[in-house]
Motif scaffolding. Structure first.
Motif, PDB file in Angstrom:
ATOM      1  N   PRO A   2      40.848  42.323  50.495  1.00 21.82           N
ATOM      2  CA  PRO A   2      41.516  41.292  49.802  1.00 21.82           C
ATOM      3  C   PRO A   2      40.547  41.097  48.252  1.00 21.82           C
ATOM      4  CG  PRO A   2      40.237  40.290  51.535  1.00 21.82           C
ATOM      5  CD  PRO A   2      40.306  41.881  51.959  1.00 21.82           C
ATOM      6  N   LEU A   3      41.372  40.918  47.392  1.00 18.20           N
ATOM      7  CA  LEU A   3      40.695  40.321  46.223  1.00 18.20           C
ATOM      8  C   LEU A   3      41.074  38.683  46.093  1.00 18.20           C
ATOM      9  CD1 LEU A   3      39.372  41.346  43.407  1.00 18.20           C
ATOM     10  CD2 LEU A   3      41.577  41.257  42.514  1.00 18.20           C
ATOM     11  N   ILE A   4      40.002  37.868  45.897  1.00 19.85           N
ATOM     12  CA  ILE A   4      40.432  36.485  46.110  1.00 19.85           C
ATOM     13  C   ILE A   4      39.644  35.865  44.753  1.00 19.85           C
ATOM     14  CG2 ILE A   4      40.480  36.397  48.464  1.00 19.85           C
ATOM     15  CD1 ILE A   4      37.767  34.903  48.617  1.00 19.85           C
ATOM     16  N   GLU A   5      40.115  34.743  44.578  1.00 23.22           N
ATOM     17  CA  GLU A   5      39.894  33.911  43.597  1.00 23.22           C
ATOM     18  C   GLU A   5      39.110  32.584  44.037  1.00 23.22           C
ATOM     19  OE1 GLU A   5      41.334  31.900  38.931  1.00 23.22           O
ATOM     20  OE2 GLU A   5      42.691  32.683  40.724  1.00 23.22           O
ATOM     21  N   CYS A   6      38.260  32.249  43.292  1.00 23.90           N
ATOM     22  CA  CYS A   6      37.448  30.987  44.258  1.00 23.90           C
ATOM     23  C   CYS A   6      37.442  29.897  43.062  1.00 23.90           C
ATOM     24  CB  CYS A   6      35.748  31.460  44.566  1.00 23.90           C
ATOM     25  SG  CYS A   6      35.016  30.189  45.080  1.00 23.90           S
ATOM     26  N   PRO A   7      37.960  28.807  43.459  1.00 19.53           N
ATOM     27  CA  PRO A   7      38.148  27.556  42.334  1.00 19.53           C
ATOM     28  C   PRO A   7      36.775  27.115  41.861  1.00 19.53           C
ATOM     29  CG  PRO A   7      39.753  27.552  44.002  1.00 19.53           C
ATOM     30  CD  PRO A   7      39.037  28.549  44.326  1.00 19.53           C
ATOM     31  N   ALA A   8      35.712  27.041  43.026  1.00 16.81           N
ATOM     32  CA  ALA A   8      34.463  26.572  42.877  1.00 16.81           C
ATOM     33  C   ALA A   8      33.625  27.487  41.880  1.00 16.81           C
ATOM     34  CB  ALA A   8      33.741  26.230  44.247  1.00 16.81           C
ATOM     35  N   LEU A   9      33.802  29.075  42.034  1.00 19.09           N
ATOM     36  CA  LEU A   9      33.147  29.763  41.159  1.00 19.09           C
ATOM     37  C   LEU A   9      33.655  29.860  39.525  1.00 19.09           C
ATOM     38  CD1 LEU A   9      30.868  31.895  41.346  1.00 19.09           C
ATOM     39  CD2 LEU A   9      32.431  33.601  42.036  1.00 19.09           C
ATOM     40  N   ASN A  10      35.014  29.739  39.592  1.00 22.67           N
ATOM     41  CA  ASN A  10      35.684  29.712  38.343  1.00 22.67           C
ATOM     42  C   ASN A  10      34.926  28.112  37.535  1.00 22.67           C
ATOM     43  OD1 ASN A  10      37.059  31.544  38.730  1.00 22.67           O
ATOM     44  ND2 ASN A  10      39.181  30.485  39.269  1.00 22.67           N
ATOM     45  N   GLN A  11      34.775  27.220  38.216  1.00 18.57           N
ATOM     46  CA  GLN A  11      34.402  25.746  37.729  1.00 18.57           C
ATOM     47  C   GLN A  11      32.818  26.209  37.171  1.00 18.57           C
ATOM     48  OE1 GLN A  11      34.457  22.618  40.084  1.00 18.57           O
ATOM     49  NE2 GLN A  11      33.732  21.050  38.458  1.00 18.57           N
ATOM     50  N   LEU A  12      32.164  26.920  37.887  1.00 13.32           N
ATOM     51  CA  LEU A  12      30.510  27.248  37.489  1.00 13.32           C
ATOM     52  C   LEU A  12      30.641  28.301  36.412  1.00 13.32           C
ATOM     53  CD1 LEU A  12      29.005  27.407  41.071  1.00 13.32           C
ATOM     54  CD2 LEU A  12      28.610  25.619  39.598  1.00 13.32           C
ATOM     55  N   THR A  13      31.350  29.088  36.450  1.00 12.40           N
ATOM     56  CA  THR A  13      31.110  30.195  35.445  1.00 12.40           C
ATOM     57  C   THR A  13      32.064  29.812  34.201  1.00 12.40           C
ATOM     58  OG1 THR A  13      33.116  31.389  36.298  1.00 12.40           O
ATOM     59  CG2 THR A  13      30.729  31.818  37.050  1.00 12.40           C
ATOM     60  N   GLY A  14      33.148  29.414  34.233  1.00  6.18           N
ATOM     61  CA  GLY A  14      33.870  28.876  33.189  1.00  6.18           C
ATOM     62  C   GLY A  14      34.843  30.162  32.773  1.00  6.18           C
ATOM     63  N   GLY A  15      34.963  30.817  33.920  1.00  5.30           N
ATOM     64  CA  GLY A  15      35.966  31.864  33.782  1.00  5.30           C
ATOM     65  C   GLY A  15      36.873  32.181  35.019  1.00  5.30           C
ATOM     66  N   ARG A  16      37.732  33.101  34.993  1.00  9.64           N
ATOM     67  CA  ARG A  16      38.444  33.520  36.414  1.00  9.64           C
ATOM     68  C   ARG A  16      37.642  34.536  37.149  1.00  9.64           C
ATOM     69  NH1 ARG A  16      44.814  33.460  36.014  1.00  9.64           N
ATOM     70  NH2 ARG A  16      44.449  33.159  38.229  1.00  9.64           N
ATOM     71  N   VAL A  17      37.118  34.345  38.213  1.00  7.03           N
ATOM     72  CA  VAL A  17      36.242  35.341  38.957  1.00  7.03           C
ATOM     73  C   VAL A  17      37.093  35.662  40.111  1.00  7.03           C
ATOM     74  CG1 VAL A  17      34.026  35.862  39.850  1.00  7.03           C
ATOM     75  CG2 VAL A  17      34.182  34.368  37.933  1.00  7.03           C
ATOM     76  N   PHE A  18      37.226  36.732  40.596  1.00  8.04           N
ATOM     77  CA  PHE A  18      37.788  37.348  41.628  1.00  8.04           C
ATOM     78  C   PHE A  18      36.764  38.221  42.611  1.00  8.04           C
ATOM     79  CE2 PHE A  18      41.097  36.407  38.499  1.00  8.04           C
ATOM     80  CZ  PHE A  18      42.199  36.180  39.251  1.00  8.04           C
ATOM     81  N   LEU A  19      36.775  38.126  43.820  1.00 10.37           N
ATOM     82  CA  LEU A  19      35.763  38.590  44.516  1.00 10.37           C
ATOM     83  C   LEU A  19      36.688  39.717  45.492  1.00 10.37           C
ATOM     84  CD1 LEU A  19      33.635  35.631  46.015  1.00 10.37           C
ATOM     85  CD2 LEU A  19      33.143  37.022  43.783  1.00 10.37           C
ATOM     86  N   LYS A  20      35.869  40.887  45.472  1.00  8.84           N
ATOM     87  CA  LYS A  20      36.694  42.094  46.276  1.00  8.84           C
ATOM     88  C   LYS A  20      35.808  42.058  47.628  1.00  8.84           C
ATOM     89  CE  LYS A  20      38.611  46.079  47.002  1.00  8.84           C
ATOM     90  NZ  LYS A  20      40.058  46.031  47.682  1.00  8.84           N
ATOM     91  N   LEU A  21      36.270  41.634  48.431  1.00  8.91           N
ATOM     92  CA  LEU A  21      35.453  41.390  49.792  1.00  8.91           C
ATOM     93  C   LEU A  21      35.454  42.667  50.719  1.00  8.91           C
ATOM     94  CD1 LEU A  21      36.683  37.949  50.846  1.00  8.91           C
ATOM     95  CD2 LEU A  21      34.794  38.638  49.558  1.00  8.91           C
ATOM     96  N   GLU A  22      34.658  43.616  50.174  1.00  8.13           N
ATOM     97  CA  GLU A  22      34.435  44.897  51.050  1.00  8.13           C
ATOM     98  C   GLU A  22      33.296  44.479  52.480  1.00  8.13           C
ATOM     99  OE1 GLU A  22      35.211  48.629  50.695  1.00  8.13           O
ATOM    100  OE2 GLU A  22      36.905  47.041  50.173  1.00  8.13           O
ATOM    101  N   ASN A  23      33.084  43.266  52.496  1.00 10.35           N
ATOM    102  CA  ASN A  23      32.427  42.910  53.754  1.00 10.35           C
ATOM    103  C   ASN A  23      33.392  43.019  54.828  1.00 10.35           C
ATOM    104  OD1 ASN A  23      33.200  40.614  51.997  1.00 10.35           O
ATOM    105  ND2 ASN A  23      32.693  39.457  54.105  1.00 10.35           N
ATOM    106  N   LEU A  24      34.709  42.858  54.427  1.00 12.99           N
ATOM    107  CA  LEU A  24      35.844  43.029  55.455  1.00 12.99           C
ATOM    108  C   LEU A  24      36.162  44.544  55.753  1.00 12.99           C
ATOM    109  CD1 LEU A  24      37.806  40.021  54.422  1.00 12.99           C
ATOM    110  CD2 LEU A  24      36.141  39.913  56.133  1.00 12.99           C
ATOM    111  N   GLN A  25      35.557  45.374  55.017  1.00 11.16           N
ATOM    112  CA  GLN A  25      35.880  46.632  55.348  1.00 11.16           C
ATOM    113  C   GLN A  25      35.533  47.316  56.624  1.00 11.16           C
ATOM    114  OE1 GLN A  25      37.708  49.600  55.105  1.00 11.16           O
ATOM    115  NE2 GLN A  25      37.543  48.939  53.133  1.00 11.16           N
ATOM    116  N   ARG A  26      36.193  48.308  57.085  1.00 12.20           N
ATOM    117  CA  ARG A  26      35.646  48.797  58.536  1.00 12.20           C
ATOM    118  C   ARG A  26      34.199  49.097  58.339  1.00 12.20           C
ATOM    119  NH1 ARG A  26      39.229  53.491  61.520  1.00 12.20           N
ATOM    120  NH2 ARG A  26      38.136  53.605  63.573  1.00 12.20           N
TER     121      ARG A  26
END
Length: 330
Positions: free
Chosen positions: A31-55
């Motif tokens: 998944p590619l997820i957006e984190c509101p708390a991270l957006n607030q801290l950075t002032g941008g729109r940040v999307f995390l690609k969660l490869e920790n969930l990969q096989r």
């Protein structure tokens, strides 16, 4: 700097598309997820690609399946890999899937969980002392003695293409939201993942600024970019919790790509990485391993600046020993 190397030509976008077809049905579209708390801290729109969930818990599975599926089709029976852990367990798992025998050269201080997963997948482990021995030389000796194909974590164009499929998914998923990434930040050890991402961005998002993220004491890519050639880390005996990123020098084939493709390198200390891991747990309820969290750590420290921009940040693995998890809460 993108040129022919002893390992063959760098992969192109068609190679990434081919790798994507080969890993389909084996690798997870993470998944590619957006984190509101991270957006607030950075002032941008940040999307995390969660490869920790990969096989196998890391992006390395992508390249392993792409390469070993090819070797199996060619009738190969034995593979040898060297790895701090994630590449090793990915190769071990892919070898089991395709009916190959795997030997993994791993540092004696590799996380126990990563060693155990490789062994559980049926691989033979050869330990070495990362301070006094060369994993490449050990792999070459094993290959000369027992045969097989060496599958390095970075200096293999098919591995690089396989890793690039993570960026391919992430950018396409962001496009479906009507956005184009201004910035792309990826953890960097030997540089194979960054090179795969660069191959994708050059084709489908050329205006995106690509940054590599490294541990502060293992910033070999940063130093090599400044020198215009591959140079080793200042202190090979330096310690870091980012075990997945402790390559002493950039891999040759990836650096031939990254030297021109990277906009820059950002770094994070171990303490900053631990804070990023805690942030991911608190805000998104996901566990990211230290090496997988270094890009997030740098972004949380304001590097690069993301105000008013959209960004993709790769979180590359989730294989963490309990001792490190305990340190997150210390």
């Amino acid at each position: 700097m993108n040129k022919m190397t002893p390992f063959g030509p760098p992969p192109d976008f068609a190679d990434v598309l081919s790798a994507a077809r080969r890993i389909s049905g084996y690798a997870v579209h993470t998944p590619l997820i957006e984190c509101p708390a991270l957006n607030q801290l950075t002032g941008g729109r940040v999307f995390l690609k969660l490869e920790n969930l990969q096989r196998t818990g890391a992006f390395k599975f992508r390249g392993a399946v792409a390469r070993l599926s090819q070797l199996a089709q060619q009738g190969k029976t034995d593979v040898i890999a060297y790895s701090t852990g994630n590449h090793g367990q990915a190769i071990a798992t892919a070898a089991r899937i395709f009916g190959l025998k795997a030997t993994i050269v791993m540092p004696a201080d590799a996380p126990r969980s990563k060693v155990a997963r490789a062994e559980e997948a049926g691989a033979t482990i050869r330990f070495y002392d990362r301070r006094h021995e060369s994993r490449e030389e050990i792999a070459a000796e094993l290959c000369a003695r027992q045969g097989g194909v060496i599958v390095p974590p970075g200096d293999d164009p098919v591995i690089i293409a396989g890793q690039g499929t993570a960026a391919l998914e992430a950018v396409r998923d962001l496009h479906e939201l009507g956005l184009v990434p201004d910035v792309f930040v990826t953890p960097c050890g030997g540089g194979g993942l960054a090179a795969g991402c660069a191959t994708v961005l050059r084709e489908i998002s050329p205006a995106t600024a690509l940054y590599a993220a490294e541990p502060a004491l293992y910033n070999d890519t940063e130093m090599s970019l400044a020198a215009g050639e591959r140079v080793p880390v200042a202190d090979r005996n330096a310690r870091s919790i980012c075990d997945a990123l402790l390559a002493p020098i950039p891999a040759e084939l990836p650096f031939s790509i990254n030297g021109d493709a990277l906009r820059g390198v950002v770094t994070a200390t171990d303490e900053q990485v631990l804070r990023a891991m805690r942030f991911a747990l608190d805000e998104m309820k996901v566990l990211i391993e230290p090496g997988g969290a270094v890009a997030l750590a740098a972004v949380l420290e304001g590097r690069p600046v993301l105000k008013g921009k959209s960004a993709i940040v790769l979180c590359t693995g989730g294989n963490v020993d309990p001792e490190i998890v305990a340190r997150i809460f210390d």
